[in-house]
Write a protein that holds these residues in place. Structure first.
Motif, PDB file in Angstrom:
ATOM      1  N   ARG A   1      36.328 -44.571  10.902  1.00 52.00           N
ATOM      2  CA  ARG A   1      37.443 -43.639  10.879  1.00 52.00           C
ATOM      3  C   ARG A   1      36.900 -42.273  11.269  1.00 52.00           C
TER       4      ARG A   1
ATOM      5  N   ASP B   1      34.019 -51.117  10.682  1.00 55.59           N
ATOM      6  CA  ASP B   1      35.147 -50.295  11.106  1.00 55.59           C
ATOM      7  C   ASP B   1      34.738 -48.838  10.938  1.00 55.59           C
TER       8      ASP B   1
ATOM      9  N   ARG C   1      37.622 -38.148  11.559  1.00 60.42           N
ATOM     10  CA  ARG C   1      38.491 -37.062  11.105  1.00 60.42           C
ATOM     11  C   ARG C   1      37.815 -35.729  11.376  1.00 60.42           C
TER      12      ARG C   1
END
Length: 87
Positions: free
Chosen positions: A73, A71, A75
């Motif tokens: 993420r 996975d 930002r």
């Protein structure tokens, strides 16, 4: 200069031998109470101009992470955004 950070981690159902090795070593260091350790990686990308979010997502999905076992993420670490966000 806009900076984007992509954090990549193994999916929870995937065994993490590096994390397990760290978890097993903690008691020998006198550290207790840690129930789980997961090891991942951080990728920093600096752009000349503010990047298109869809382009960054495609980059992460196709090049930086293996979507079968990982996975990710995304930002922003844009200094201007950090100042204006108030957090």
């Amino acid at each position: 200069m806009p900076r984007v950070v992509v954090d990549v981690m193994l999916k929870p159902e995937i065994l993490d031998p590096q994390g397990q090795a760290v978890a097993n070593a903690l008691p020998t260091m006198g550290i207790s109470g840690v129930e789980s350790v997961r090891i991942g990686r951080r990728i920093e990308l600096e752009f000349a101009e503010r990047p298109d979010p869809d382009t960054v997502r495609e980059l992460a999905d196709k090049l930086l992470a293996n979507p079968v076992i990982e996975d990710f993420r995304i930002r922003s670490e844009d200094p201007e955004e950090a100042v204006s966000s108030g957090s």
